[in-house]
Design an enzyme around this catalytic site. Structure first.
Site, PDB file in Angstrom:
ATOM      1  N   GLU A  30     -22.436  33.289  53.946  1.00  0.00           N
ATOM      2  CA  GLU A  30     -22.516  33.171  52.548  1.00  0.00           C
ATOM      3  C   GLU A  30     -21.707  33.960  51.912  1.00  0.00           C
ATOM      4  O   GLU A  30     -21.923  35.129  51.744  1.00  0.00           O
ATOM      5  CB  GLU A  30     -24.081  33.128  52.047  1.00  0.00           C
ATOM      6  CG  GLU A  30     -24.983  32.197  52.662  1.00  0.00           C
ATOM      7  CD  GLU A  30     -24.797  30.765  52.219  1.00  0.00           C
ATOM      8  OE1 GLU A  30     -24.060  30.735  51.009  1.00  0.00           O
ATOM      9  OE2 GLU A  30     -24.847  29.570  52.794  1.00  0.00           O
ATOM     10  N   CYS A  55     -22.193  36.216  43.447  1.00  0.00           N
ATOM     11  CA  CYS A  55     -21.417  35.315  43.904  1.00  0.00           C
ATOM     12  C   CYS A  55     -21.172  34.054  43.512  1.00  0.00           C
ATOM     13  O   CYS A  55     -20.174  33.319  43.460  1.00  0.00           O
ATOM     14  CB  CYS A  55     -21.491  35.243  45.489  1.00  0.00           C
ATOM     15  SG  CYS A  55     -23.403  34.482  45.916  1.00  0.00           S
TER      16      CYS A  55
END
Length: 552
Positions: A283, A318
Site C-alpha cells: 500500500e 497517501c
C-alpha cells in the site's frame, strides 16, 4: 537485506524503550529519516499508555545518537516465527470461535481505550480529537464490526458449477488462512493502518506479527501494550523497533507481507519477500490529483478539497490531494474560494489552529520548507507559506503553476503544500495525470456526466471519487489499493479477508459413474466421444458412443 536498508538511511533515529528496548526506526521511513534523535523516560501519566517512553515535540528533541545493541536480532525473529507457526499448525486460529473472539476483543479495545488512543495520536501528530475519531477509530471499529457480522458468510465454502466431463461431481471454493503473516504499518495514520490489516489477517485465520511505526512512538508503544492485554499472544504479536528489527523480520519466511509506506522502501520489502517467494501487498502512494471543472458548486468543491488536503492529517496522507488541475480562466475563482474556506476552517492564523495536525518530525518539516524555497517555486506562492519550526507547523499553502521540474512536482508532497496546475481546457488535465505514475487516488469535480465517464474510463488510479475526496476509502464494499507504482493488492471489508486467504478449489466425486473414456488404451471411438463432450455436443457424444457420427 541490511545493506539495502542502510542504502536508504542517512542517519538513524534512536529511541530508548519499546517491547524489545531496541533501536526503533520503521523501514517505511528509512528512505526519509535523516536526523538522529533520542527519547527517554515516561511520556504519559495515564496508565493506559506505557511509561517507558518520553515524547515531546520533535523540534525540541535532543539530537544525540545513542549506540545500542538490538535484543531482537535474526535469531529472535526466527524463534518468534517458529513459535507462531507451531501455534498456527495446531489449528487454533482456523476456528470461527477463535477468530470471532479476537475481533470482539479488538472492538472492545477500541471502545475501552478510545481516550488513550486519541491521546497517543495527539502526541505523535497533534491530530485533532475529532479527526482522530473519524479517520482512525471510527474507520477501524467499522471494519471490525463488519468482520464480526459477516465472518460466517466469508468463511462459508462457495459452491460452483461443474462440467459434464466431471459428472457426477460437485465443486467448491474453500478459503483457507495463509499461515503466519507480517504487517508493517506507517506513521501517518498509525492506529488505523496498523489495526485494519490485522483485522483482515485475524478474520482469515492467520497468526500475525505487527510492526508499527516508531515514527509515531506513542501509538506504537500503546499498540504493543493493548495487543498484549486484549489479544491472544500465542498467535498475535507486536514487534517494536527500527532498522535491526525490521531487517530481522524481513529475513524470515512469511506466508504474506503487508506493507504500508513509500515506493522506495516498498521495493526493498518486495526484494526481501522475493527471496522466499513470499506474496506481498504494498500500500504505497503517489501524487493524487484533483481535476476541477468550471461547472462546479464552488463553495462545496473548495470545502471538499480542503478536507481531502489540510483536514486530512495536514496533507500527510497517501490518498490526500497532492495537486489540483483546472483551467487558466477558472483558477482565480477556485483559489479565492479555497482562501475563503481555509479562513472559515482554520481562522486568520492557521498556525495557531487546534484543528491542524503538525508535521510529524523535523526532517519532514525541513523537507517541505525546502520545497517551498526552491528556485522558481517561492514566487509561485499565492496563499500561506508561513512556518513555525519550533511547533513543526506549516500553514496551508497554495501555489500556482509550479515548474514541472521542481521537487514539488516530481515527488509526493505529503504535506500542506497544494500546487495548482493550469491548463487551456479541462480535458488537457487527463494528459497531465497520465504523464505521471499511476496514483493511489484521483479526484474529479464536475457536473458533466460525459466528462465523468471519460475520467473513469481513461484515468488509471487505485481508486476514485467524483465530486468528493478521500471518502471512497470509507466504503467497505470498495477495494482500497494501488496500481502500478502506487501499490500491489487491495484490502478493506471482505477484500481484507480475501487478501489474507488462499482460495482453494476443491472437486468432490464418488466412486460411482466411473467411465473408461479417459483411461488407456486410447481409441478413435473414445476420441470422438471425448471431443463431442468437450465441445458440449451431447447429441454428438451419444452418437459417437454408439459408433455413429453426425455425418452418417
Amino acid at each position: 537485506m541490511t545493506k539495502l536498508l542502510e542504502m536508504n538511511l542517512r542517519h538513524t533515529l534512536r529511541f530508548a524503550g519499546g517491547v524489545y528496548r531496541t533501536t526503533r526506526l520503521n523501514v517505511a521511513t528509512l528512505a526519509l529519516a535523516t536526523s538522529p534523535f533520542q527519547f527517554s523516560g515516561g511520556y504519559c501519566s495515564k496508565t493506559c499508555i506505557p511509561s517507558r517512553l518520553k515524547l515531546t515535540c520533535y523540534a525540541t528533541l535532543s539530537a544525540v545518537v545513542k549506540t545500542q545493541e538490538s535484543a531482537f536480532d535474526g535469531k529472535e525473529a526466527a524463534l518468534l516465527v517458529d513459535e507462531l507457526r507451531t501455534n498456527f499448525n495446531t489449528g487454533r486460529t482456523r476456528s470461527y470461535e477463535w477468530r470471532i473472539s479476537q475481533l470482539q476483543n479488538i472492538a472492545k479495545m477500541i471502545d475501552e481505550k478510545e481516550k488513550c488512543i486519541t491521546e497517543a495520536l495527539y502526541q505523535d501528530l497533534s491530530k485533532p480529537e475529532l479527526e482522530a475519531f473519524l479517520a482512525e477509530l471510527s474507520n477501524t471499529k467499522s471494519s471490525c464490526m463488519l468482520a464480526i457480522k459477516e465472518l460466517k458468510n466469508w468463511m462459508a465454502p462457495e459452491t460452483v458449477k461443474t462440467s459434464v466431463t466431471t459428472f457426477p461431481s460437485s465443486a467448491q471454493i474453500v478459503s483457507e488462512p495463509l499461515g503466519v503473516v507480517l504487517v508493517i504499518s506507517a506513521w501517518n495514520f498509525p492506529f488505523l493502518l496498523s489495526v485494519e490489516p490485522v483485522i483482515g489477517a485475524i478474520s482469515a485465520g492467520n497468526a500475525v506479527v505487527l510492526k508499527p511505526s516508531e515514527i509515531a512512538p506513542a501509538t506504537s508503544s500503546l499498540l504493543a501494550k493493548l495487543f498484549s492485554e486484549y489479544l491472544d499472544e500465542t498467535a498475535i504479536r507486536v514487534v517494536e523497533g527500527g532498522v535491526p528489527e525490521t531487517t530481522a523480520l524481513l529475513d524470515q519466511k512469511w506466508d504474506k507481507i503487508f506493507f504500508t509506506g513509500g515506493a522506495r522502501v516498498g521495493r526493498i520489502v518486495m526484494a526481501a519477500a522475493a527471496k522466499n517467494l513470499t506474496p506481498v501487498v504494498l500500500e504505497l502512494g503517489g501524487k493524487c490529483p484533483a481535476l476541477v471543472d468550471s461547472d462546479v458548486n464552488l463553495k462545496v468543491a473548495a470545502r471538499r478539497i480542503i478536507t481531502g488536503k489540510w483536514a486530512c492529517n495536514n496533507g500527510q496522507a497517501c490518498i490526500g490531494v497532492d495537486y489540483v488541475i483546472t483551467t487558466k480562466d477558472f483558477a482565480p475563482k477556485l483559489i479565492d474560494a479555497l482562501k475563503t474556506e481555509l479562513k472559515t476552517f482554520f481562522g486568520e492564523n492557521p498556525l495557531k489552529s487546534k484543528d491542524v495536525s503538525r508535521i510529524v518530525n523535523s526532517f519532514h518539516f525541513r523537507r517541505l520548507e525546502s520545497m517551498m524555497k526552491e528556485n522558481g517555486v517561492a514566487d509561485k506562492i499565492v496563499h500561506g507559506g508561513q512556518t513555525m519550526e519550533d511547533k513543526l507547523k506549516i500553514s496551508p499553502t497554495i501555489l500556482v503553476d509550479v515548474p514541472e521540474g521542481s521537487t514539488m512536482m516530481q515527488e509526493e508532497i505529503f504535506g500542506p503544500l497544494l500546487p495548482v496546475i493550469t491548463v487551456s481546457k479541462i480535458e488537457d488535465g487527463f494528459q497531465v495525470i497520465r504523464s505521471r505514475p499511476k496514483p493511489l487516488a484521483a479526484y474529479l469535480f464536475t457536473d458533466n456526466k460525459e466528462l465523468q465517464n471519460k475520467f473513469v474510463q481513461n484515468v488509471s488510479a487505485g481508486g476514485m471519487s467524483i465530486n468528493e475526496t478521500v471518502l471512497h476509502v470509507t466504503l467497505k464494499d470498495l477495494p482500497f489499493g494501488g496500481v502500478g507504482e502506487s501499490g500491489i493488492g487491495a484490502y478493506h471489508g471482505k477484500f481484507s479477508y480475501e487478501t489474507f486467504s488462499h482460495k482453494k478449489g476443491v472437486l468432490y466425486r464418488s466412486f460411482d459413474g466411473d467411465s473408461d473414456l479417459r483411461y488407456p488404451p486410447y481409441t478413435p471411438e473414445k476420441k470422438r466421444v471425448l471431443k463431442a463432450l468437450l465441445s458440449s455436443d451431447i447429441f454428438g457424444a451419444i452418437l459417437a458412443f454408439f459408433g455413429f457420427s453426425k455425418e452418417s
